[in-house]
Design an enzyme around this catalytic site. Structure first.
Site, mmCIF file in Angstrom:
data_model
loop_
_atom_site.group_PDB
_atom_site.id
_atom_site.type_symbol
_atom_site.label_atom_id
_atom_site.label_comp_id
_atom_site.label_asym_id
_atom_site.label_seq_id
_atom_site.Cartn_x
_atom_site.Cartn_y
_atom_site.Cartn_z
ATOM 1 N N ASP A 22 0.832 -1.206 0.000
ATOM 2 C CA ASP A 22 0.000 0.000 0.000
ATOM 3 C C ASP A 22 0.861 1.248 0.000
ATOM 4 O O ASP A 22 1.941 1.259 0.609
ATOM 5 C CB ASP A 22 -0.896 -0.025 1.252
ATOM 6 C CG ASP A 22 -1.976 1.043 1.213
ATOM 7 O OD1 ASP A 22 -2.339 1.496 0.104
ATOM 8 O OD2 ASP A 22 -2.462 1.422 2.289
ATOM 9 N N GLY A 23 0.376 2.297 -0.656
ATOM 10 C CA GLY A 23 1.028 3.599 -0.571
ATOM 11 C C GLY A 23 1.635 4.138 -1.844
ATOM 12 O O GLY A 23 2.240 5.215 -1.820
ATOM 13 N N GLY A 25 0.196 5.494 -4.459
ATOM 14 C CA GLY A 25 -0.415 6.763 -4.827
ATOM 15 C C GLY A 25 0.004 7.901 -3.913
ATOM 16 O O GLY A 25 0.335 9.006 -4.373
ATOM 17 N N TRP A 27 2.691 8.055 -2.119
ATOM 18 C CA TRP A 27 4.116 8.303 -2.361
ATOM 19 C C TRP A 27 4.286 9.247 -3.548
ATOM 20 O O TRP A 27 5.075 10.211 -3.481
ATOM 21 C CB TRP A 27 4.812 6.977 -2.629
ATOM 22 C CG TRP A 27 6.297 7.038 -2.840
ATOM 23 C CD1 TRP A 27 7.268 6.905 -1.895
ATOM 24 C CD2 TRP A 27 6.981 7.212 -4.094
ATOM 25 N NE1 TRP A 27 8.517 6.992 -2.464
ATOM 26 C CE2 TRP A 27 8.366 7.179 -3.813
ATOM 27 C CE3 TRP A 27 6.560 7.388 -5.403
ATOM 28 C CZ2 TRP A 27 9.323 7.322 -4.809
ATOM 29 C CZ3 TRP A 27 7.516 7.544 -6.406
ATOM 30 C CH2 TRP A 27 8.882 7.505 -6.102
ATOM 31 N N HIS A 39 3.387 3.722 -9.050
ATOM 32 C CA HIS A 39 3.251 2.303 -9.348
ATOM 33 C C HIS A 39 4.559 1.722 -9.896
ATOM 34 O O HIS A 39 4.910 0.577 -9.581
ATOM 35 C CB HIS A 39 2.106 2.076 -10.344
ATOM 36 C CG HIS A 39 0.756 2.390 -9.764
ATOM 37 N ND1 HIS A 39 0.356 1.938 -8.529
ATOM 38 C CD2 HIS A 39 -0.287 3.113 -10.252
ATOM 39 C CE1 HIS A 39 -0.872 2.352 -8.278
ATOM 40 N NE2 HIS A 39 -1.277 3.076 -9.300
ATOM 41 N N GLU A 69 -11.174 -5.117 -5.729
ATOM 42 C CA GLU A 69 -11.729 -3.771 -5.610
ATOM 43 C C GLU A 69 -10.970 -2.756 -6.461
ATOM 44 O O GLU A 69 -11.486 -1.667 -6.741
ATOM 45 C CB GLU A 69 -11.713 -3.321 -4.147
ATOM 46 C CG GLU A 69 -12.732 -4.007 -3.263
ATOM 47 C CD GLU A 69 -12.338 -5.430 -2.891
ATOM 48 O OE1 GLU A 69 -11.120 -5.747 -2.911
ATOM 49 O OE2 GLU A 69 -13.241 -6.236 -2.598
ATOM 50 N N ARG A 73 -11.104 1.655 -9.633
ATOM 51 C CA ARG A 73 -10.299 2.850 -9.864
ATOM 52 C C ARG A 73 -10.547 3.399 -11.274
ATOM 53 O O ARG A 73 -11.218 2.774 -12.089
ATOM 54 C CB ARG A 73 -8.826 2.534 -9.632
ATOM 55 C CG ARG A 73 -8.549 2.120 -8.190
ATOM 56 C CD ARG A 73 -7.088 1.991 -7.883
ATOM 57 N NE ARG A 73 -6.869 1.636 -6.490
ATOM 58 C CZ ARG A 73 -5.673 1.531 -5.920
ATOM 59 N NH1 ARG A 73 -4.575 1.749 -6.634
ATOM 60 N NH2 ARG A 73 -5.573 1.202 -4.642
ATOM 61 N N LEU A 133 12.137 -20.037 -3.812
ATOM 62 C CA LEU A 133 11.075 -19.195 -3.262
ATOM 63 C C LEU A 133 9.883 -19.243 -4.202
ATOM 64 O O LEU A 133 10.054 -19.173 -5.424
ATOM 65 C CB LEU A 133 11.560 -17.742 -3.129
ATOM 66 C CG LEU A 133 10.502 -16.686 -2.800
ATOM 67 C CD1 LEU A 133 10.006 -16.848 -1.361
ATOM 68 C CD2 LEU A 133 11.045 -15.269 -3.021
ATOM 69 N N LEU A 197 -7.018 -5.420 6.765
ATOM 70 C CA LEU A 197 -6.663 -6.474 5.816
ATOM 71 C C LEU A 197 -7.179 -6.215 4.403
ATOM 72 O O LEU A 197 -6.674 -6.799 3.441
ATOM 73 C CB LEU A 197 -7.204 -7.822 6.307
ATOM 74 C CG LEU A 197 -6.503 -8.403 7.535
ATOM 75 C CD1 LEU A 197 -7.185 -9.701 7.964
ATOM 76 C CD2 LEU A 197 -5.025 -8.642 7.263
ATOM 77 N N GLU A 209 0.480 -13.449 12.152
ATOM 78 C CA GLU A 209 0.909 -12.268 12.889
ATOM 79 C C GLU A 209 0.716 -11.057 11.973
ATOM 80 O O GLU A 209 1.166 -11.059 10.824
ATOM 81 C CB GLU A 209 2.386 -12.391 13.279
ATOM 82 C CG GLU A 209 2.683 -13.544 14.217
ATOM 83 C CD GLU A 209 1.998 -13.368 15.565
ATOM 84 O OE1 GLU A 209 1.982 -12.238 16.087
ATOM 85 O OE2 GLU A 209 1.468 -14.378 16.086
#
Length: 244
Positions: A22-23, A25, A27, A39, A69, A73, A133, A197, A209
């Protein structure tokens, strides 16, 4: 019955880290830049995060790349996000594959253009044998929708006689989720100061956690990733039981 979770290993390293990125936009806005710049910077943070996860020995990394969601946009922002996704799937997968990274996709890919769906599936196929990974990209993903589709699939099996009602428990139900073959996340991280969340891995995060940090996603780096692991190493995970 206890939840299916990754075992904490030597040094407190979790098996599965999930991140709500998140963040982007905020930023960009703080720097007087267009949303696309945020982005793009966020996409570079993804690369740093993957390298940090490999270095730390984390085995699963799930990234909330595009929520169900996010389709609400503006058409321009959706187009920008889709274009970035297409670029990284097309041109960055080989670099990840060389590091032993496997790509998995969860979510409703049917809402993307055919070429994006094709690139996503190619990325999965070309990295399927890698074991260092697993990076899970949640694309057009919503936790509620995941639970609903699981319930519908399970109901269909009950209806056609391949599953009996009295066989249903949490493990059986979990087998119908998009994450059926994955360990549940040990940690869910959200960046940029929000503490929710947002419809991400709702079933799977029951015993995760939760760690919320102020740093916007484009500034997230190995130091932040390792700080999250340090916080996790100090948490006591009881899963409803009392400590021995």
């Amino acid at each position: 019955m206890y939840p299916v979770v990754g075992e904490r290993r030597a040094g407190g390293v979790p098996v599965h880290v999930a991140i709500i990125m998140d963040g982007n936009g905020r930023w960009a806005t703080a720097r007087g830049l267009p949303l696309l710049a945020g982005h793009r910077a966020g996409a570079e943070a993804v690369q740093r995060c993957i390298r940090a996860a490999v270095a730390a020995g984390v085995k699963w990394l799930t990234l909330y790349a595009f929520s169900s969601e996010n389709w609400r946009r503006t058409p321009q922002e959706v187009a920008d996000l889709t274009s970035l996704l297409r670029y990284y799937l097309r041109y960055k997968v080989a670099e990840l594959a060389a590091k032993g990274v496997r790509i998995r996709i969860i979510g409703d890919l049917s809402r993307f253009a055919p070429d994006v769906r094709a690139e996503a599936r190619r990325a999965e196929l070309e990295t399927a044998s890698n074991t260092v990974l697993t990076v899970v990209l949640a694309l057009s993903y919503g936790g509620r929708a995941d639970i609903v589709q699981a319930a519908l699939r399970m109901a269909a099996d009950i209806g056609n006689g391949t599953l009996a009602v009295d066989q249903v428990d949490e493990d059986v139900f979990g087998g119908f989720l998009m994450t059926a073959d994955m360990p549940d996340p040990d940690i869910v991280v959200r960046t940029s100061g929000e503490s929710r969340l947002s419809n991400f891995l709702l079933w799977q995060s029951a015993y995760a956690e939760l760690i919320f940090i102020e740093t916007p996603w484009p500034d997230f780096d190995a130091g932040h990733f390792n700080a999250v692991l340090e916080i996790f190493s100090r948490r006591e995970r009881r899963f409803g039981a009392r400590p021995v």
